[in-house]
Design a protein around this motif. Structure first.
Motif, PDB file in Angstrom:
ATOM      1  N   LEU A   4      -2.461   4.068 -10.058  1.00 42.87           N
ATOM      2  CA  LEU A   4      -3.224   5.127 -10.712  1.00 42.87           C
ATOM      3  C   LEU A   4      -2.675   5.437 -12.100  1.00 42.87           C
ATOM      4  O   LEU A   4      -3.439   5.549 -13.079  1.00 42.87           O
ATOM      5  CB  LEU A   4      -3.190   6.377  -9.826  1.00 42.87           C
ATOM      6  N   THR A   5      -1.351   5.576 -12.216  1.00 44.99           N
ATOM      7  CA  THR A   5      -0.755   5.908 -13.522  1.00 44.99           C
ATOM      8  C   THR A   5      -0.821   4.723 -14.485  1.00 44.99           C
ATOM      9  O   THR A   5      -0.918   4.922 -15.696  1.00 44.99           O
ATOM     10  CB  THR A   5       0.697   6.354 -13.331  1.00 44.99           C
ATOM     11  N   ARG A   6      -0.775   3.511 -13.947  1.00 45.24           N
ATOM     12  CA  ARG A   6      -0.898   2.342 -14.840  1.00 45.24           C
ATOM     13  C   ARG A   6      -2.300   2.287 -15.452  1.00 45.24           C
ATOM     14  O   ARG A   6      -2.473   1.891 -16.614  1.00 45.24           O
ATOM     15  CB  ARG A   6      -0.595   1.060 -14.063  1.00 45.24           C
ATOM     16  N   ILE A   7      -3.319   2.686 -14.683  1.00 44.57           N
ATOM     17  CA  ILE A   7      -4.693   2.713 -15.212  1.00 44.57           C
ATOM     18  C   ILE A   7      -4.806   3.743 -16.332  1.00 44.57           C
ATOM     19  O   ILE A   7      -5.362   3.474 -17.408  1.00 44.57           O
ATOM     20  CB  ILE A   7      -5.676   3.031 -14.066  1.00 44.57           C
ATOM     21  N   ILE A   8      -4.264   4.937 -16.092  1.00 45.39           N
ATOM     22  CA  ILE A   8      -4.337   5.992 -17.102  1.00 45.39           C
ATOM     23  C   ILE A   8      -3.553   5.602 -18.349  1.00 45.39           C
ATOM     24  O   ILE A   8      -3.956   5.886 -19.482  1.00 45.39           O
ATOM     25  CB  ILE A   8      -3.817   7.308 -16.501  1.00 45.39           C
ATOM     26  N   LYS A   9      -2.416   4.930 -18.142  1.00 45.87           N
ATOM     27  CA  LYS A   9      -1.592   4.521 -19.296  1.00 45.87           C
ATOM     28  C   LYS A   9      -2.365   3.546 -20.193  1.00 45.87           C
ATOM     29  O   LYS A   9      -2.240   3.599 -21.420  1.00 45.87           O
ATOM     30  CB  LYS A   9      -0.314   3.866 -18.774  1.00 45.87           C
ATOM     31  N   ASP A  13      -3.898  14.553  -7.205  1.00 41.24           N
ATOM     32  CA  ASP A  13      -4.096  15.851  -7.865  1.00 41.24           C
ATOM     33  C   ASP A  13      -2.894  16.222  -8.731  1.00 41.24           C
ATOM     34  O   ASP A  13      -3.055  16.718  -9.857  1.00 41.24           O
ATOM     35  CB  ASP A  13      -4.332  16.927  -6.800  1.00 41.24           C
ATOM     36  N   GLN A  14      -1.704  15.970  -8.211  1.00 41.90           N
ATOM     37  CA  GLN A  14      -0.502  16.316  -8.970  1.00 41.90           C
ATOM     38  C   GLN A  14      -0.402  15.481 -10.245  1.00 41.90           C
ATOM     39  O   GLN A  14      -0.061  16.006 -11.320  1.00 41.90           O
ATOM     40  CB  GLN A  14       0.727  16.104  -8.101  1.00 41.90           C
ATOM     41  N   ILE A  15      -0.694  14.198 -10.138  1.00 43.15           N
ATOM     42  CA  ILE A  15      -0.623  13.322 -11.320  1.00 43.15           C
ATOM     43  C   ILE A  15      -1.648  13.731 -12.364  1.00 43.15           C
ATOM     44  O   ILE A  15      -1.343  13.823 -13.558  1.00 43.15           O
ATOM     45  CB  ILE A  15      -0.825  11.855 -10.882  1.00 43.15           C
ATOM     46  N   MET A  16      -2.877  13.994 -11.938  1.00 40.25           N
ATOM     47  CA  MET A  16      -3.913  14.352 -12.907  1.00 40.25           C
ATOM     48  C   MET A  16      -3.611  15.699 -13.564  1.00 40.25           C
ATOM     49  O   MET A  16      -3.915  15.895 -14.757  1.00 40.25           O
ATOM     50  CB  MET A  16      -5.286  14.380 -12.215  1.00 40.25           C
ATOM     51  N   ASP A  17      -3.028  16.627 -12.821  1.00 42.60           N
ATOM     52  CA  ASP A  17      -2.658  17.911 -13.425  1.00 42.60           C
ATOM     53  C   ASP A  17      -1.608  17.720 -14.512  1.00 42.60           C
ATOM     54  O   ASP A  17      -1.688  18.326 -15.599  1.00 42.60           O
ATOM     55  CB  ASP A  17      -2.120  18.851 -12.341  1.00 42.60           C
ATOM     56  N   ARG A  18      -0.619  16.876 -14.250  1.00 42.28           N
ATOM     57  CA  ARG A  18       0.429  16.627 -15.246  1.00 42.28           C
ATOM     58  C   ARG A  18      -0.142  15.924 -16.475  1.00 42.28           C
ATOM     59  O   ARG A  18       0.188  16.275 -17.615  1.00 42.28           O
ATOM     60  CB  ARG A  18       1.542  15.781 -14.629  1.00 42.28           C
ATOM     61  N   VAL A  19      -1.006  14.934 -16.255  1.00 38.52           N
ATOM     62  CA  VAL A  19      -1.612  14.224 -17.396  1.00 38.52           C
ATOM     63  C   VAL A  19      -2.473  15.180 -18.211  1.00 38.52           C
ATOM     64  O   VAL A  19      -2.462  15.151 -19.456  1.00 38.52           O
ATOM     65  CB  VAL A  19      -2.444  13.023 -16.880  1.00 38.52           C
ATOM     66  N   ARG A  20      -3.212  16.042 -17.534  1.00 36.78           N
ATOM     67  CA  ARG A  20      -4.058  17.003 -18.246  1.00 36.78           C
ATOM     68  C   ARG A  20      -3.205  17.932 -19.111  1.00 36.78           C
ATOM     69  O   ARG A  20      -3.564  18.237 -20.263  1.00 36.78           O
ATOM     70  CB  ARG A  20      -4.881  17.817 -17.255  1.00 36.78           C
ATOM     71  N   LEU A  64       0.828  -1.207   0.000  1.00 37.92           N
ATOM     72  CA  LEU A  64       0.000   0.000   0.000  1.00 37.92           C
ATOM     73  C   LEU A  64       0.862   1.257   0.000  1.00 37.92           C
ATOM     74  O   LEU A  64       0.474   2.272  -0.575  1.00 37.92           O
ATOM     75  CB  LEU A  64      -0.938  -0.014   1.213  1.00 37.92           C
ATOM     76  N   LYS A  65       2.018   1.183   0.673  1.00 41.19           N
ATOM     77  CA  LYS A  65       2.921   2.343   0.672  1.00 41.19           C
ATOM     78  C   LYS A  65       3.420   2.634  -0.738  1.00 41.19           C
ATOM     79  O   LYS A  65       3.517   3.801  -1.150  1.00 41.19           O
ATOM     80  CB  LYS A  65       4.101   2.050   1.616  1.00 41.19           C
ATOM     81  N   ARG A  66       3.750   1.563  -1.481  1.00 38.47           N
ATOM     82  CA  ARG A  66       4.205   1.757  -2.865  1.00 38.47           C
ATOM     83  C   ARG A  66       3.087   2.274  -3.758  1.00 38.47           C
ATOM     84  O   ARG A  66       3.344   2.925  -4.779  1.00 38.47           O
ATOM     85  CB  ARG A  66       4.749   0.440  -3.426  1.00 38.47           C
ATOM     86  N   ALA A  67       1.830   1.982  -3.405  1.00 34.44           N
ATOM     87  CA  ALA A  67       0.695   2.380  -4.250  1.00 34.44           C
ATOM     88  C   ALA A  67       0.253   3.811  -3.995  1.00 34.44           C
ATOM     89  O   ALA A  67      -0.499   4.372  -4.802  1.00 34.44           O
ATOM     90  CB  ALA A  67      -0.492   1.426  -4.011  1.00 34.44           C
ATOM     91  N   GLU A  68       0.676   4.407  -2.897  1.00 37.99           N
ATOM     92  CA  GLU A  68       0.242   5.767  -2.581  1.00 37.99           C
ATOM     93  C   GLU A  68       0.818   6.759  -3.595  1.00 37.99           C
ATOM     94  O   GLU A  68       1.969   6.635  -4.015  1.00 37.99           O
ATOM     95  CB  GLU A  68       0.675   6.145  -1.169  1.00 37.99           C
ATOM     96  N   ALA A  69      -0.014   7.731  -3.966  1.00 37.35           N
ATOM     97  CA  ALA A  69       0.421   8.730  -4.945  1.00 37.35           C
ATOM     98  C   ALA A  69      -0.355  10.011  -4.717  1.00 37.35           C
ATOM     99  O   ALA A  69      -1.449  10.000  -4.138  1.00 37.35           O
ATOM    100  CB  ALA A  69       0.204   8.216  -6.363  1.00 37.35           C
ATOM    101  N   ASN A  70       0.234  11.100  -5.190  1.00 41.27           N
ATOM    102  CA  ASN A  70      -0.440  12.401  -5.122  1.00 41.27           C
ATOM    103  C   ASN A  70      -1.387  12.499  -6.313  1.00 41.27           C
ATOM    104  O   ASN A  70      -0.970  12.813  -7.426  1.00 41.27           O
ATOM    105  CB  ASN A  70       0.597  13.530  -5.137  1.00 41.27           C
TER     106      ASN A  70
END
Length: 235
Positions: free
Chosen positions: A90-95, A61-68, A53-59
């Motif tokens: 989260l990023t693997r899903i978007i990818k 809002d920051q990720i979605m702003d960069r992807v946008r 779960l620690k490895r899965a934690e992510a920011n």
């Protein structure tokens, strides 16, 4: 009076037997072996899930702003590289969605939903084992108590009722130790299960929200190109 004093002196002269906690657990019988193994497995599952779960934690809002930003600039390769570098659920899903750009939106949405289910499954992996330990631990403890009580009553029968109360009490507390051990393991496993489940639910909620936001981003109208200035229009 002299007899009472003599009895007290005799009791005081008797050696006092000290029993360690380990000795108490060892005297509880074979049932403590699986209970001890379950306690080790509980600690292992807790540490392993916490690291996952620690490895899965992510920011989020920051990720979605960069992807946008990448998507609005039309830099899809940059968005893919960013998601791959982050390597979070989260990023693997978007990818997965980015790799299907150009196809119907329903197909992209299905790919995102499928990736989300796969990532949620990875987060929830082995949680069923922790829930099983929470139920099996106390049951093993009760089983140890029942078998211990059976042995105690068999001892009473073999002595034809001429039982020393201290011997009977010893058999009973030895039987109850297994119940205490099973309850401790079950309570800890139940607490860890709910603690980890709360963290997993929060991560899954973030993934679902981000997936919805990503699909909405793809369906949003493209930003209008900047209008040339009046001086440029003259040229």
């Amino acid at each position: 009076m002299q007899d009472t004093s003599a009895a007290l002196d005799t009791l005081q002269s008797l050696p006092v037997e000290t029993t360690s906690q380990l000795d108490i657990l060892m005297q509880a019988g074979w049932i403590m072996v699986p209970i001890f193994l379950l306690s080790i497995l509980t600690v292992y599952l807790l540490v392993e899930r916490l690291r996952t779960l620690k490895r899965a934690e992510a920011n989020r809002d920051q990720i979605m702003d960069r992807v946008r930003q990448f998507v609005e600039q039309g830099n899809i390769q940059g968005a893919k590289a960013f998601c791959e570098a982050q390597n979070k659920p989260l990023t693997r899903i978007i990818k997965h969605g980015l790799e299907r750009l150009g196809r119907p939106i329903s197909e992209i949405q299905d790919a995102v939903n499928g990736a989300g289910k796969s990532e949620a499954f990875e987060l929830e992996k082995r949680m069923d084992m922790l829930a099983s330990i929470a139920g099996i631990g106390p049951m093993l403890g009760f089983l140890g108590t029942v078998t211990g009580m059976i042995e105690a009553f068999q001892q009473i029968q073999s002595l034809q009722g001429n039982v020393n109360p201290s011997v009977l009490a010893g058999g009973i507390w030895e039987a109850l130790v297994s119940t205490a051990g099973g309850l401790v393991v079950g309570i800890l496993a139940f607490f860890f299960y709910n603690f980890l489940l709360g963290k997993i639910n929060r991560l899954v909620h973030d993934m679902e929200s981000s997936a919805t936001e990503f699909i909405d981003l793809l369906q949003a109208p493209a930003p209008a190109p900047a209008r040339p200035s009046s001086s440029q229009e003259r040229f």
